[in-house]
Write a protein that holds these residues in place. Sequence first.
Motif, PDB file in Angstrom:
ATOM      1  N   UNK A 543       0.594  -0.969  -0.120  1.00  0.00           N
ATOM      2  CA  UNK A 543      -0.430  -0.155  -0.041  1.00  0.00           C
ATOM      3  C   UNK A 543       0.789   1.558  -0.347  1.00  0.00           C
ATOM      4  N   UNK A 544       2.087   0.999   0.137  1.00  0.00           N
ATOM      5  CA  UNK A 544       3.069   2.353  -0.190  1.00  0.00           C
ATOM      6  C   UNK A 544       3.911   2.755  -1.235  1.00  0.00           C
ATOM      7  N   UNK A 545       3.665   3.246  -1.875  1.00  0.00           N
ATOM      8  CA  UNK A 545       4.749   3.685  -3.144  1.00  0.00           C
ATOM      9  C   UNK A 545       5.306   4.784  -3.281  1.00  0.00           C
ATOM     10  N   UNK A 546       6.829   4.253  -2.780  1.00  0.00           N
ATOM     11  CA  UNK A 546       7.757   4.942  -2.555  1.00  0.00           C
ATOM     12  C   UNK A 546       8.969   5.501  -3.070  1.00  0.00           C
ATOM     13  N   UNK A 547       8.870   6.991  -3.915  1.00  0.00           N
ATOM     14  CA  UNK A 547       9.941   6.892  -5.116  1.00  0.00           C
ATOM     15  C   UNK A 547      11.010   8.569  -4.062  1.00  0.00           C
ATOM     16  N   UNK A 548      12.212   7.275  -4.047  1.00  0.00           N
ATOM     17  CA  UNK A 548      13.294   8.561  -3.150  1.00  0.00           C
ATOM     18  C   UNK A 548      14.339   9.415  -4.195  1.00  0.00           C
ATOM     19  N   UNK A 549      15.290   9.706  -4.019  1.00  0.00           N
ATOM     20  CA  UNK A 549      16.304  10.377  -5.108  1.00  0.00           C
ATOM     21  C   UNK A 549      16.942   9.269  -5.266  1.00  0.00           C
ATOM     22  N   UNK A 550      17.311   8.297  -5.426  1.00  0.00           N
ATOM     23  CA  UNK A 550      17.906   6.882  -6.136  1.00  0.00           C
ATOM     24  C   UNK A 550      18.193   7.218  -7.283  1.00  0.00           C
ATOM     25  N   UNK A 661      -4.203  -0.743 -25.260  1.00  0.00           N
ATOM     26  CA  UNK A 661      -4.593  -0.460 -24.417  1.00  0.00           C
ATOM     27  C   UNK A 661      -3.415  -0.039 -22.926  1.00  0.00           C
ATOM     28  N   UNK A 662      -2.524  -1.089 -22.659  1.00  0.00           N
ATOM     29  CA  UNK A 662      -1.804  -1.276 -22.023  1.00  0.00           C
ATOM     30  C   UNK A 662      -0.851  -0.012 -22.006  1.00  0.00           C
ATOM     31  N   UNK A 663      -0.164  -0.657 -23.956  1.00  0.00           N
ATOM     32  CA  UNK A 663       0.916   0.835 -24.062  1.00  0.00           C
ATOM     33  C   UNK A 663       0.482   2.591 -22.997  1.00  0.00           C
ATOM     34  N   UNK A 664      -0.397   2.336 -24.305  1.00  0.00           N
ATOM     35  CA  UNK A 664      -1.694   3.869 -23.895  1.00  0.00           C
ATOM     36  C   UNK A 664      -1.650   4.231 -22.459  1.00  0.00           C
ATOM     37  N   UNK A 665      -1.860   3.364 -21.483  1.00  0.00           N
ATOM     38  CA  UNK A 665      -1.701   3.356 -19.880  1.00  0.00           C
ATOM     39  C   UNK A 665      -0.129   3.984 -19.853  1.00  0.00           C
ATOM     40  N   UNK A 666       0.924   3.678 -20.072  1.00  0.00           N
ATOM     41  CA  UNK A 666       1.806   3.763 -19.769  1.00  0.00           C
ATOM     42  C   UNK A 666       2.007   5.612 -20.053  1.00  0.00           C
ATOM     43  N   UNK A 667       2.330   5.641 -21.429  1.00  0.00           N
ATOM     44  CA  UNK A 667       2.092   6.214 -21.549  1.00  0.00           C
ATOM     45  C   UNK A 667       1.410   7.788 -21.657  1.00  0.00           C
ATOM     46  N   UNK A 668      -0.178   8.275 -21.230  1.00  0.00           N
ATOM     47  CA  UNK A 668      -0.695   8.914 -20.539  1.00  0.00           C
ATOM     48  C   UNK A 668       0.311   9.387 -19.257  1.00  0.00           C
ATOM     49  N   UNK A 669       0.413   8.116 -18.312  1.00  0.00           N
ATOM     50  CA  UNK A 669       1.239   8.359 -17.215  1.00  0.00           C
ATOM     51  C   UNK A 669       2.580   9.264 -17.063  1.00  0.00           C
ATOM     52  N   UNK A 670       3.546   9.249 -18.710  1.00  0.00           N
ATOM     53  CA  UNK A 670       4.501  10.148 -18.719  1.00  0.00           C
ATOM     54  C   UNK A 670       4.503  11.384 -19.300  1.00  0.00           C
ATOM     55  N   UNK A 671       2.536  12.070 -19.872  1.00  0.00           N
ATOM     56  CA  UNK A 671       2.839  12.865 -20.686  1.00  0.00           C
ATOM     57  C   UNK A 671       2.299  13.966 -19.184  1.00  0.00           C
ATOM     58  N   UNK A 672       1.320  13.318 -18.365  1.00  0.00           N
ATOM     59  CA  UNK A 672       1.307  13.318 -16.616  1.00  0.00           C
ATOM     60  C   UNK A 672       1.948  13.741 -16.253  1.00  0.00           C
ATOM     61  N   UNK A 673       2.931  13.023 -16.364  1.00  0.00           N
ATOM     62  CA  UNK A 673       3.937  14.335 -15.963  1.00  0.00           C
ATOM     63  C   UNK A 673       5.256  15.168 -16.695  1.00  0.00           C
ATOM     64  N   UNK A 674       4.846  15.757 -17.555  1.00  0.00           N
ATOM     65  CA  UNK A 674       5.496  16.650 -18.963  1.00  0.00           C
ATOM     66  C   UNK A 674       6.381  15.905 -19.463  1.00  0.00           C
ATOM     67  N   UNK A 675       6.684  14.772 -19.773  1.00  0.00           N
ATOM     68  CA  UNK A 675       7.264  14.261 -20.135  1.00  0.00           C
ATOM     69  C   UNK A 675       7.513  14.090 -21.937  1.00  0.00           C
ATOM     70  N   UNK A 676       5.986  14.631 -23.024  1.00  0.00           N
ATOM     71  CA  UNK A 676       5.672  14.566 -23.539  1.00  0.00           C
ATOM     72  C   UNK A 676       6.252  14.636 -24.497  1.00  0.00           C
ATOM     73  N   UNK A 697       9.120   8.481 -11.759  1.00  0.00           N
ATOM     74  CA  UNK A 697       7.737   9.465 -10.738  1.00  0.00           C
ATOM     75  C   UNK A 697       6.971   8.996 -11.576  1.00  0.00           C
ATOM     76  N   UNK A 698       6.618   9.269 -12.826  1.00  0.00           N
ATOM     77  CA  UNK A 698       5.197   7.572 -13.704  1.00  0.00           C
ATOM     78  C   UNK A 698       5.501   6.930 -14.028  1.00  0.00           C
ATOM     79  N   UNK A 699       7.175   6.102 -13.620  1.00  0.00           N
ATOM     80  CA  UNK A 699       7.228   4.522 -13.324  1.00  0.00           C
ATOM     81  C   UNK A 699       6.157   4.347 -12.166  1.00  0.00           C
ATOM     82  N   UNK A 700       6.643   4.946 -11.050  1.00  0.00           N
ATOM     83  CA  UNK A 700       6.434   4.656  -9.993  1.00  0.00           C
ATOM     84  C   UNK A 700       4.531   4.662  -9.581  1.00  0.00           C
ATOM     85  N   UNK A 701       4.294   5.361 -10.908  1.00  0.00           N
ATOM     86  CA  UNK A 701       3.105   6.000 -10.615  1.00  0.00           C
ATOM     87  C   UNK A 701       1.787   4.596 -11.014  1.00  0.00           C
TER      88      UNK A 701
END
Length: 796
Positions: A543-550, A661-676, A697-701
């Motif tokens: 239940x916890x998604x952690x995005x650190x600075x690594x 659909x699987x590819x589209x979901x990942x691309x939507x997340x990349x666009x959401x974080x401003x990497x369009x 960040x997009x990958x962890x989402x």
Amino acid sequence: MSMAPRTDPQSPAPHVADSHDLIRVHGARENNLKDVNIEIPKRRLTVFTGVSGSGKSSLVFDTIAAESQRLINETYSAFVQGFMPTLARPEVDVLDGLTTVITVDQQRLGADPRSTVGTATDANAMLRILFSRLGKPHIGSPKAFSFNVASISGAGAVTMERGGQTVKERRSFSITGGMCPRCEGRGSVSDLDLTQLYDDSQSLSEGAITVPGYTGGGWNSRLYSESGFFDPDKPIRKFTKKELHDFLHREPTRMKIAGINMTYEGLIPRIQRSMLAKEREGMQPHIREFVDRAVTFTTCPECDGTRLNEGARSSKIKRISIADACAMQISDLAEWVRGLDEPSVAPLLTALQQTLDSFVEIGLGYLSLDRPAGTLSGGEAQRVKMIRHLGSSLTDVTYVFDEPTIGLHPHDIQRMNDLLLRLRDKGNTVLVVEHKPETIAIADHVVDLGPGAGTAGGTVCFEGTVEGLRTGGTITGRHFDDRAAVKKTVRKPTGTLEIRGARTHNLQGVDVDIPLGVLAVVTGVAGSGKSSLVHGSIPAGEGVVSVDQAAIRGSRRSNPATYTGLLDPIRKAFAKVNGVKPALFSANSEGACPTCNGAGVIYTDLAMMAGVATTCEECEGKRFQASVLDYHLGGRDISEVLAMSVTEAEEFFGAGEAATPAAHRILTRLADVGLGYLTLGQPLTTLSGGERQRLKLATHMAEKGGVYVLDEPTAGLHLADVEQLLGLLDRLVDAGKSVIVVEHHQAVMAHADWIIDLGPGAGHDGGRLVFEGTPADLVASRSTLTGKHLATYVGS
């Protein structure tokens, strides 16, 4: 005495040597730069700004700094150059007026377990000499205090020619080192939890071994059950001492099992060799889970984590051993060294004092010298690298900094600005890649790159003074004086996450309730204990998604499509439509061009000279075999898909024949974080720091979780990109998620629903809860350093 005739003092002609006051760059084309022409004044502070991915690092690091380093390397002999990294000449027509460049980048310090803050800065080397001279009892040379040198001794006969005769002499030698023999200078020892390896209530025939790959009657399990060293039908807990030793620790032994020659080896050394010798990142997920369960790292009981043997710990100066000195907070250690009055080692004490004072001055006085180098954040690592330059007497050199304010509280940014100005005032050229307006404001000269990112950037939009930038109409200029307002109304929490008695690192028994269902921001000066609280008390897991600075790891073969897992659904979609194997659509597998092995370029090694990369003539840089490019999806081949931008690919895979659909979901997340603007096949090695942070960040989402823990997500982001990030955080919270952010950026603090402020200082002066409440309450009370800076920021 004759006097030379004097020229008219009214109009002295300038000396030709004084005419080189500019660094001239003409026709720079590195990465996304589009024939950039620019003149940078020397002995001034120049700040390079622009949106993330606009070409700042390409101009400053990959062009100016790289060419300076290459020219310096060429002054060495061919023999010496053979031991140095080879650097290609950057893509640029003219680079004139360069001086020696000293680069202070954000690359993490080596994560080797033997590397500490002390070894990385030479402070340990000076301490070792100090203790070898003044320590009582005297135990030996500086090596006797080094945890990287083992104590060894030996004796034997040596044969030599002397006076035409062969003479044998007995020789002996011994080296006294400081390494702890138990942990070999690592400070911790690893133990295998035997309960995770086997169930001792069962016999081998019943499947007692629970290690992945050793179950189900395969060869690994048959090796033990049919070895003949013990009864396979006897429960393991009833094994004799010898049987248990043979099962767990026996040396490699050749034997025949079912007529096949095999090597029997005890279970523990076999697992250590086959599983634990690999890097954790390279393991398959189920193996990684097993290793995390079965291997425990504990502090070495013999040296108590100091890494040093008993001899090194016994020698003391004023009742302090070298282990005690390295464990002290550096600000305290500096005071201790200042109190040593020993004329015999005066120069050494002066040098050590300067190094330790530099730590304090740069805001790292809260560290200790025994802190592992791999645990430092990017900002801390960068400041540690700065230490060796602070007291330098060099002038007329070019210092290049990559976002020196990353990881700094607004209170610390002023101190960093003073250091940059001091370096300039010594007569040096200071080039800074930066997004923070507080640092841009002190620049003598500003270069704004853009207007966009990736292919939409790479041009100089503005060049001049800070005042000119404000009115210049560029994205940076328009956002320069942006100030986020404190929220009028905040969301109501849906629950709380209780943390009680947190004592990780410098935390002093912190009790805090983090609200859930809202945007909670944890803040405080660098070293106050923010990451210790969040990562130490909220472990990533269920239940916890952690995005650190690594840092993101990736070679030139890695790209956004491979890193995010996007390539898998794309390959399957191509394979399904064309009735062939998915492996054909991987440039790292069966579909690779045989000439360049899927790299797209041919690398020619030229020994000590820079290697040459030429586009592969067979595939023309497309990386795939010609036959693979005959297969299409939606009218495009795989190389054309990888050349698409995220925005274009999102539309392509969203509808029509190519809908996936699987590819589209990942691309939507990349666009959401401003990497369009990123292309799917762009090598990871060409991405900027901010782009890598957002890619992660997009990958962890994609991970399933109700709580998102983000560690400084604004690192490397332009002022305009921060707005987009805040929108993304809002969407996460509105979708029912809880978002906890460790952050220094005032815009994120102002946008928060709840703020948890740690402090009041760093190290042992921090680690306490100094405020919790809404941003409006923090601004109104101004009771902490964060409150004062946030109040100034929002203009109240």
